[in-house]
Design an enzyme around this catalytic site. Structure first.
Site, short mmCIF file in Angstrom:
data_model
loop_
_atom_site.label_atom_id
_atom_site.label_comp_id
_atom_site.label_asym_id
_atom_site.label_seq_id
_atom_site.Cartn_x
_atom_site.Cartn_y
_atom_site.Cartn_z
N LYS A 74 0.85 -1.20 0.00
CA LYS A 74 0.00 0.00 0.00
C LYS A 74 0.89 1.26 0.00
O LYS A 74 2.06 1.19 0.36
CB LYS A 74 -0.90 -0.01 1.24
CG LYS A 74 -0.12 -0.04 2.54
CD LYS A 74 -1.04 -0.27 3.73
CE LYS A 74 -0.22 -0.25 5.02
NZ LYS A 74 -0.96 -0.76 6.16
N TYR B 243 14.51 32.14 4.81
CA TYR B 243 13.31 32.91 5.13
C TYR B 243 13.22 33.30 6.60
O TYR B 243 13.62 32.54 7.48
CB TYR B 243 12.07 32.05 4.83
CG TYR B 243 11.74 31.98 3.35
CD1 TYR B 243 11.47 33.12 2.61
CD2 TYR B 243 11.69 30.74 2.72
CE1 TYR B 243 11.16 33.03 1.26
CE2 TYR B 243 11.38 30.64 1.37
CZ TYR B 243 11.11 31.79 0.65
OH TYR B 243 10.81 31.71 -0.67
C1 LIG Z 1 -0.24 -1.60 6.95
C2 LIG Z 1 -0.86 -2.80 7.48
C3 LIG Z 1 -0.05 -3.91 7.86
C4 LIG Z 1 1.45 -3.89 7.87
O1 LIG Z 1 1.93 -3.31 9.06
P1 LIG Z 1 3.52 -3.20 9.35
O2 LIG Z 1 3.60 -2.71 10.72
O3 LIG Z 1 4.04 -2.23 8.37
O4 LIG Z 1 4.06 -4.56 9.14
C5 LIG Z 1 -0.70 -5.07 8.22
N1 LIG Z 1 -2.06 -5.13 8.25
C6 LIG Z 1 -2.85 -4.09 7.91
C7 LIG Z 1 -4.32 -4.24 7.98
C8 LIG Z 1 -2.26 -2.89 7.52
O5 LIG Z 1 -3.06 -1.85 7.20
#
Ligand SMILES: *Cc1c(COP(=O)(O)O)cnc(C)c1O
Length: 791
Positions: A464, A689
């Site tokens: 993702k 700035y």
């Molecule tokens: C992002 C996510 C993960 C992965 O989590 P990590 O801590 O990056 O391993 C697992 N399950 C769900 C539902 C997620 O949204």
């Protein structure tokens, strides 16, 4: 049954000539015995394994060698093969610079010798064996790199390589986690040289007493007793003048580098060349034209929606094979072009020609662009279009007419063809800030986590948010090749992007909504169903579309309180699901709130208990099994009871170890930028700035090409952030601007064009602005070009 053996195979996906291969069932994160079936399906008949799976014992057309240690057997075969050759074999080891010294020596010697070098980073217990197996009798000299990470490993490498000349490169002062102290590390490395006639090393690193009796130590350093003594060095811009004393006389060298590591590596090369008999004049001439090397293969975004694979620093059959493998893993384009140069010695070497023909014929290229001599056999290759150019100049002239478009292009050429000029024309330019992504590190991290899981547990990789900032199909191609079981994206469009780039793995979508149902269906994306409302909407949609058994995933809320069915809703849920054949439940899962925090383990266990109770109720009502999964990265490492049927690996894949417990995880991404301008300013001036950066003393300030629009948060301003330049940490000064920011580089010899690492320590950087590394990773803006490395 007698068969000639030409290939040692260990990965069932990468077998070139199955009928002439022996498959070794090696045990690493995965047990090679699980892939014997696959290798057999692909036509392999010879196996070296440590137990015989049932199906194999019933077959009569196979040769089986039962051994206790298949890797050991492979090493014995490699050692025996090496013994057939009597030209000098140079064994190269050290903590830093091994690959550079190997590649430079290759460049320096190849002008008059047929040189073999071990490919890329093939320096491990397996890599060295495969490197040696590629030795042929057409070479004059071979360069073999040896790398170790643990005590006891070098003796196996030594037995195989049996180097005539040993070369020791830089030995870092720090000792690695796996060694007691730096001395033990050095002793272990010196094991490689037990039987060498000659050892080339810095006198600062080794004393003659530490070596086996009888070996000749040839040193470089700043001592009067050194074979090559450095008298003086003087750097101007990017070039350095060296004054050295060699065989009693003073000489001057001008080298095209200014950093200390390159100078040291070059001293090693000069010492080696002189020792094997090259006159000073020749060494000078060849060193003057050495170039810094990009030794790893790079995947870059190309013009007209192409992917350019840049491997333009060397060309030999072993490294071509690796690059073609990588090309074949690219699913984003149907068409594949190979731009290939002549290889050293190809004209006379029939066997090499045959190997090359075979390799190209198997590669399913849509186009081969050959640069070099026009051999007759080129016309007979079973590849798509064939274009021949006599030299790089001619190719460059024609380049605009070759219509590169929506294809993967592998550019592979020997040094002298200067294919970097071709790559430059084919790839999209960046504005000086790049995110480098090491694909080998991702593969390594995947192995690290897999090794923590029982064999039957499946692995879902979280890709993702553009794979936590690191890329889409570039990462997914690798994960698909590595046979993960599932991919997960946040939104449907991320999944569509993967599908249109050739990714065929099952994909789960975490946040589907009604507007995207059609694209879920069209691209076979599997939604997470988290509420009765979305369930009803989706069922209605599937009804209208006359779909049956569409795969979905149920999300349970056991404490995160974000998305998901609460335990109290399970009855309603199962009621709705009963006898609905529009859908098929592929999995039921929940997400842990604090799996990384030992203080919350009590709560985590409650979450797991609740999950189990809910799952049982769902399974009872529906009457079939589905995949159960709970664990994210931290839980994979810390909580075996959360593994269930599948795990969801996220941040760990990208090399970030929130608990700091895995020395074997490798850093995946490096954000790099460059210096645009350097100024000397007196005390009392302000920087940037709003006059925030007041100089308390006379200072030297460097402006770099990264700002908050690139994802470098404004909160890093006024000294909160630190970047690394020339190995030193330097703080920001003043406010961060939109596209730039300023660093205090007082006391350093920084010039415009210097490279800067933006997050030398990403955990520390995240802490400094009270966030977590996840946020820094995903915030690296899309305008920052990604470059992927693979070796
Ligand atoms: C992002 C996510 C993960 C992965 O989590 P990590 O801590 O990056 O391993 C697992 N399950 C769900 C539902 C997620 O949204």
């Amino acid at each position: 049954m007698r068969v000639p053996v030409s290939e040692l195979a260990y990965d069932s996906r990468k077998i070139n000539r199955p009928e002439e291969a022996i498959f070794f069932a090696l045990v690493a994160a995965r047990d090679g015995h699980d892939f014997i079936d696959d290798a057999y399906q692909r036509g392999v008949k010879n196996f070296i394994i440590s137990f015989v799976p049932e199906f194999l014992s019933d077959l009569s057309d196979v040769n089986i060698f039962l051994v206790t240690d298949p890797l050991g057997a492979l090493q014995v075969i490699a050692a025996a093969h090496r013994k057939k050759f009597h030209y000098p074999i140079l064994g190269i080891t050290g903590s830093n610079g091994k690959s550079i010294v190997k590649a430079w020596l290759f460049q320096l010697l190849a002008a008059d010798k047929n040189v073999y070098q071990s490919p890329k980073s093939y320096n491990s217990q397996l890599g060295v064996a495969l490197s040696l197996w590629s030795l042929t009798d057409t070479c004059d000299i071979a360069l073999i790199e040896a790398g170790i990470s643990q005590p006891g490993e070098m003796k196996h490498l030594e037995k195989m390589i049996q180097p005539d000349i040993g070369i020791l490169t830089n030995i870092g002062k720090a000792h690695d986690q796996n060694f007691e102290d730096s001395h033990q590390k050095l002793r272990e490395k010196l094991t490689l040289f037990q039987q060498c006639n000659t050892i080339i090393a810095g006198s600062a690193y080794v004393k003659a007493e530490e070596l086996a009796a009888g070996a000749k130590l040839v040193t470089w350093g700043d001592q009067p007793t050194d074979y090559l003594r450095l008298i003086d060095q003087n750097t101007q811009g990017t070039r350095t003048h060296l004054t050295v004393e060699l065989t009693g006389k003073r000489h001057h060298f001008e080298i095209p580098f200014s950093d200390q590591a390159s100078i040291e590596n070059l001293l090693i090369c000069i010492t080696t060349m002189s020792h094997i008999g090259y006159p000073i004049a020749i060494i000078k001439e060849r060193i003057g034209v050495l170039r810094p090397l990009e030794m790893r293969l790079q995947l870059k975004k190309g013009i007209a929606n192409t992917s350019v694979i840049d491997d333009s620093y060397s060309n030999d059959i072993a490294s071509l094979r690796i690059s073609l493998d990588f090309l074949s893993q690219q699913n984003q384009h149907q068409r594949r072009t190979l731009i290939l140069s002549e290889m050293e010695g190809l004209g006379l070497d029939k066997k090499l020609q045959e190997e090359l023909i075979d390799l190209i014929n198997k590669s399913q290229l849509s186009r081969l662009i050959w640069v070099g001599q026009e051999y007759k056999w080129l016309a007979e290759l079973s590849t798509g279009r064939l274009l021949i150019f006599s030299d790089t100049e001619q190719l460059l002239d024609e380049l605009p007419h070759l219509e590169f478009k929506e294809e993967s292009i592998l550019v592979k050429g020997a040094r002298r063809f200067q294919f970097e000029r071709v790559v430059k024309r084919l790839s999209v330019r960046s504005h000086g800030t790049v995110l480098e992504i090491n694909l080998n590190a991702i593969a390594n991290n995947l192995m690290v986590y897999r090794s923590l899981l029982p064999k039957q547990v499946k692995l879902m990789a979280m890709v993702k948010a553009f794979s936590y900032g690191s890329g889409s199909f570039e990462i997914a191609n690798l994960l698909q090749f590595s046979k993960v079981d599932y991919l997960t994206v946040a939104f449907a469009d991320e999944g569509v992007d993967l599908r249109t780039n050739g990714i065929t793995l099952p994909i789960m979508v975490l946040s589907p909504d009604q507007e995207t149902f059609q694209s879920l269906l069209q691209h076979r994306l599997e939604p997470e169903i988290y509420s009765l409302k979305i369930l009803d909407d989706f069922l209605t949609f599937l009804d209208e579309e006359r779909q049956t058994e569409f795969p979905i995933h149920l999300k349970l809320d056991t404490g995160m309180h974000r998305l998901g069915f609460l335990p109290a809703e399970i009855d309603l849920l199962t009621e709705r699901l009963r006898d609905r054949n529009e859908i098929k439940i592929k999995s039921v899962f929940t997400h842990l709130v604090a799996s990384g925090d030992p203080l919350q383990d009590e709560y985590t266990r409650q979450q797991i208990q609740q999950y189990i109770a809910c799952v049982e109720r769902i399974e009872d009502t529906l009457g079939y099994h589905f995949i159960r999964h709970v664990a994210n990265t931290s839980a994979i490492a810390r909580l075996p009871e959360a593994h269930f049927d599948m795990v969801r690996l996220g941040i760990g894949l990208y090399g970030i170890d929130m608990q700091n417990v895995f020395p074997s995880l490798q850093q995946v991404s490096r954000l790099k930028t460059t210096v645009t301008q350097v100024k000397h300013l007196p005390a009392g001036q302000t920087i940037g700035y709003d006059r925030k950066g007041l100089l308390k003393k006379n200072s030297q300030i460097a402006t770099v090409k990264i700002g908050y629009a690139d994802g470098y948060s404004r909160r890093f301003g006024e000294g909160v952030g630190a970047m690394r330049i020339q190995g030193q940490l330097v703080p920001t000064v003043g406010n961060i601007c939109m596209d730039m920011c300023m660093l205090d580089v007082t006391g350093l010899d920084v010039v415009a064009g210097d490279e800067v690492e933006v997050f030398p320590d990403i955990l520390a950087a995240a802490n400094a602005i009270h966030t977590i590394p996840y946020e820094l990773l995903v915030n690296v803006s899309n305008r920052v070009k990604r470059i992927y490395y693979y070796e």
